[in-house]
Motif scaffolding. Sequence first.
Motif, PDB file in Angstrom:
ATOM      1  N   ARG A  46       0.850  -1.197   0.000  1.00 38.09           N
ATOM      2  CA  ARG A  46       0.000   0.000   0.000  1.00 38.09           C
ATOM      3  C   ARG A  46       0.886   1.247   0.000  1.00 38.09           C
ATOM      4  O   ARG A  46       1.862   1.324   0.731  1.00 38.09           O
ATOM      5  CB  ARG A  46      -0.893   0.012   1.238  1.00 38.09           C
ATOM      6  N   VAL A  47       0.512   2.226  -0.808  1.00 35.38           N
ATOM      7  CA  VAL A  47       1.216   3.510  -0.826  1.00 35.38           C
ATOM      8  C   VAL A  47       0.734   4.303   0.379  1.00 35.38           C
ATOM      9  O   VAL A  47      -0.410   4.752   0.430  1.00 35.38           O
ATOM     10  CB  VAL A  47       0.957   4.294  -2.138  1.00 35.38           C
ATOM     11  N   ASP A  48       1.618   4.443   1.364  1.00 39.19           N
ATOM     12  CA  ASP A  48       1.263   5.180   2.580  1.00 39.19           C
ATOM     13  C   ASP A  48       1.245   6.679   2.316  1.00 39.19           C
ATOM     14  O   ASP A  48       0.416   7.401   2.841  1.00 39.19           O
ATOM     15  CB  ASP A  48       2.262   4.849   3.700  1.00 39.19           C
ATOM     16  N   ARG A  49       2.177   7.134   1.485  1.00 39.29           N
ATOM     17  CA  ARG A  49       2.263   8.568   1.194  1.00 39.29           C
ATOM     18  C   ARG A  49       2.874   8.763  -0.191  1.00 39.29           C
ATOM     19  O   ARG A  49       3.798   8.065  -0.571  1.00 39.29           O
ATOM     20  CB  ARG A  49       3.129   9.250   2.242  1.00 39.29           C
ATOM     21  N   ALA A  50       2.357   9.731  -0.928  1.00 33.05           N
ATOM     22  CA  ALA A  50       2.922  10.130  -2.222  1.00 33.05           C
ATOM     23  C   ALA A  50       3.367  11.579  -2.076  1.00 33.05           C
ATOM     24  O   ALA A  50       2.616  12.417  -1.583  1.00 33.05           O
ATOM     25  CB  ALA A  50       1.881   9.996  -3.325  1.00 33.05           C
ATOM     26  N   ARG A  51       4.596  11.867  -2.491  1.00 27.69           N
ATOM     27  CA  ARG A  51       5.146  13.214  -2.297  1.00 27.69           C
ATOM     28  C   ARG A  51       5.910  13.664  -3.534  1.00 27.69           C
ATOM     29  O   ARG A  51       6.861  13.023  -3.947  1.00 27.69           O
ATOM     30  CB  ARG A  51       6.074  13.219  -1.099  1.00 27.69           C
ATOM     31  N   HIS A  52       5.484  14.796  -4.114  1.00 27.81           N
ATOM     32  CA  HIS A  52       6.190  15.397  -5.239  1.00 27.81           C
ATOM     33  C   HIS A  52       7.224  16.356  -4.647  1.00 27.81           C
ATOM     34  O   HIS A  52       6.870  17.377  -4.052  1.00 27.81           O
ATOM     35  CB  HIS A  52       5.204  16.136  -6.141  1.00 27.81           C
ATOM     36  N   ALA A  53       8.493  16.039  -4.792  1.00 27.28           N
ATOM     37  CA  ALA A  53       9.582  16.836  -4.223  1.00 27.28           C
ATOM     38  C   ALA A  53      10.005  17.906  -5.224  1.00 27.28           C
ATOM     39  O   ALA A  53      11.045  17.803  -5.882  1.00 27.28           O
ATOM     40  CB  ALA A  53      10.744  15.926  -3.844  1.00 27.28           C
ATOM     41  N   THR A  61       8.913  12.322  -7.759  1.00 28.26           N
ATOM     42  CA  THR A  61       7.774  12.003  -6.907  1.00 28.26           C
ATOM     43  C   THR A  61       8.114  10.683  -6.234  1.00 28.26           C
ATOM     44  O   THR A  61       8.567   9.744  -6.885  1.00 28.26           O
ATOM     45  CB  THR A  61       6.479  11.860  -7.723  1.00 28.26           C
ATOM     46  N   PHE A  62       7.893  10.627  -4.927  1.00 32.23           N
ATOM     47  CA  PHE A  62       8.178   9.424  -4.157  1.00 32.23           C
ATOM     48  C   PHE A  62       6.878   8.781  -3.713  1.00 32.23           C
ATOM     49  O   PHE A  62       5.969   9.460  -3.242  1.00 32.23           O
ATOM     50  CB  PHE A  62       9.025   9.758  -2.920  1.00 32.23           C
ATOM     51  N   LEU A  63       6.790   7.467  -3.882  1.00 38.64           N
ATOM     52  CA  LEU A  63       5.690   6.670  -3.356  1.00 38.64           C
ATOM     53  C   LEU A  63       6.270   5.857  -2.209  1.00 38.64           C
ATOM     54  O   LEU A  63       7.103   4.979  -2.432  1.00 38.64           O
ATOM     55  CB  LEU A  63       5.112   5.751  -4.435  1.00 38.64           C
ATOM     56  N   SER A  75      10.579   2.760  -1.225  1.00 40.65           N
ATOM     57  CA  SER A  75      10.012   3.861  -1.988  1.00 40.65           C
ATOM     58  C   SER A  75      10.209   3.622  -3.480  1.00 40.65           C
ATOM     59  O   SER A  75      11.193   3.019  -3.902  1.00 40.65           O
ATOM     60  CB  SER A  75      10.618   5.208  -1.578  1.00 40.65           C
ATOM     61  N   ALA A  76       9.233   4.083  -4.240  1.00 37.14           N
ATOM     62  CA  ALA A  76       9.341   4.110  -5.701  1.00 37.14           C
ATOM     63  C   ALA A  76       9.615   5.564  -6.051  1.00 37.14           C
ATOM     64  O   ALA A  76       8.909   6.461  -5.594  1.00 37.14           O
ATOM     65  CB  ALA A  76       8.047   3.630  -6.339  1.00 37.14           C
ATOM     66  N   ARG A  77      10.660   5.813  -6.841  1.00 36.95           N
ATOM     67  CA  ARG A  77      11.050   7.171  -7.220  1.00 36.95           C
ATOM     68  C   ARG A  77      10.718   7.390  -8.688  1.00 36.95           C
ATOM     69  O   ARG A  77      11.250   6.735  -9.574  1.00 36.95           O
ATOM     70  CB  ARG A  77      12.538   7.403  -6.975  1.00 36.95           C
ATOM     71  N   ILE A  78       9.817   8.337  -8.934  1.00 39.03           N
ATOM     72  CA  ILE A  78       9.383   8.672 -10.292  1.00 39.03           C
ATOM     73  C   ILE A  78      10.049   9.988 -10.673  1.00 39.03           C
ATOM     74  O   ILE A  78       9.815  11.011 -10.027  1.00 39.03           O
ATOM     75  CB  ILE A  78       7.847   8.822 -10.357  1.00 39.03           C
ATOM     76  N   PRO A  79      10.877  10.001 -11.716  1.00 38.03           N
ATOM     77  CA  PRO A  79      11.522  11.246 -12.128  1.00 38.03           C
ATOM     78  C   PRO A  79      10.484  12.269 -12.592  1.00 38.03           C
ATOM     79  O   PRO A  79       9.471  11.912 -13.205  1.00 38.03           O
ATOM     80  CB  PRO A  79      12.426  10.842 -13.293  1.00 38.03           C
ATOM     81  N   GLY A  80      10.766  13.532 -12.310  1.00 39.71           N
ATOM     82  CA  GLY A  80       9.860  14.600 -12.731  1.00 39.71           C
ATOM     83  C   GLY A  80       9.628  14.618 -14.230  1.00 39.71           C
ATOM     84  O   GLY A  80       8.553  15.009 -14.692  1.00 39.71           O
ATOM     85  N   ILE A 113      13.048   1.534  -5.904  1.00 37.62           N
ATOM     86  CA  ILE A 113      13.067   1.269  -7.341  1.00 37.62           C
ATOM     87  C   ILE A 113      12.917   2.609  -8.040  1.00 37.62           C
ATOM     88  O   ILE A 113      12.002   3.384  -7.727  1.00 37.62           O
ATOM     89  CB  ILE A 113      11.937   0.305  -7.779  1.00 37.62           C
ATOM     90  N   ALA A 114      13.831   2.892  -8.972  1.00 34.51           N
ATOM     91  CA  ALA A 114      13.732   4.079  -9.815  1.00 34.51           C
ATOM     92  C   ALA A 114      12.814   3.713 -10.978  1.00 34.51           C
ATOM     93  O   ALA A 114      13.173   2.884 -11.818  1.00 34.51           O
ATOM     94  CB  ALA A 114      15.106   4.505 -10.305  1.00 34.51           C
ATOM     95  N   VAL A 115      11.653   4.307 -11.020  1.00 32.06           N
ATOM     96  CA  VAL A 115      10.646   4.002 -12.032  1.00 32.06           C
ATOM     97  C   VAL A 115      11.045   4.672 -13.348  1.00 32.06           C
ATOM     98  O   VAL A 115      11.347   5.861 -13.377  1.00 32.06           O
ATOM     99  CB  VAL A 115       9.259   4.495 -11.561  1.00 32.06           C
ATOM    100  N   SER A 116      11.048   3.907 -14.430  1.00 34.27           N
ATOM    101  CA  SER A 116      11.444   4.456 -15.728  1.00 34.27           C
ATOM    102  C   SER A 116      10.259   4.633 -16.683  1.00 34.27           C
ATOM    103  O   SER A 116      10.408   5.247 -17.736  1.00 34.27           O
ATOM    104  CB  SER A 116      12.498   3.560 -16.377  1.00 34.27           C
ATOM    105  N   SER A 117       9.091   4.097 -16.300  1.00 36.04           N
ATOM    106  CA  SER A 117       7.920   4.160 -17.172  1.00 36.04           C
ATOM    107  C   SER A 117       6.666   3.904 -16.335  1.00 36.04           C
ATOM    108  O   SER A 117       6.719   3.160 -15.350  1.00 36.04           O
ATOM    109  CB  SER A 117       8.042   3.085 -18.250  1.00 36.04           C
TER     110      SER A 117
END
Length: 127
Positions: A46-53, A61-63, A75-80, A113-117
């Motif tokens: 479960r995603v406890d918190r989502a944060r756009h840094a 954005t971190f999940l 955490s899953a790290r989504i590049p801006g 995990i650094a999310v690429s897609s």
Amino acid sequence: MNTQSLLAAAVGALIALATGPVAAQDMIPAEQAVRHVGKSGMVCGRVDRARHAQNTEGEPTFLYMGGTFPRHTFSARIPGSIRGNFRPSPEELQGKDICVVGNIQRDASRAEIAVSSPSNIKLADIR
């Protein structure tokens, strides 16, 4: 069957419907992801918190999963640069059960995990 096993089974069934067969043993609970650093895998929880840094380089954005922020274990790290490609938006994933696919790396004492897609994240609608 405990709650975590039930969750894993339900997520596996839903992902199998959406993406083809997925073995339950291939799913890694977010709380155990740090044990799999250096390997590719599918981390679920479960995603406890989502944060756009927005003030951080690359505006990621971190999940946060696997516990309450800041004591989360994954955490899953989504590049801006790709966050606009997500439907639903990354922030809308807060409170949802998801699986993140990719190479599990260490980030401090946590796994990441650094999310690429957007295809690296699978939404699981567990009721």
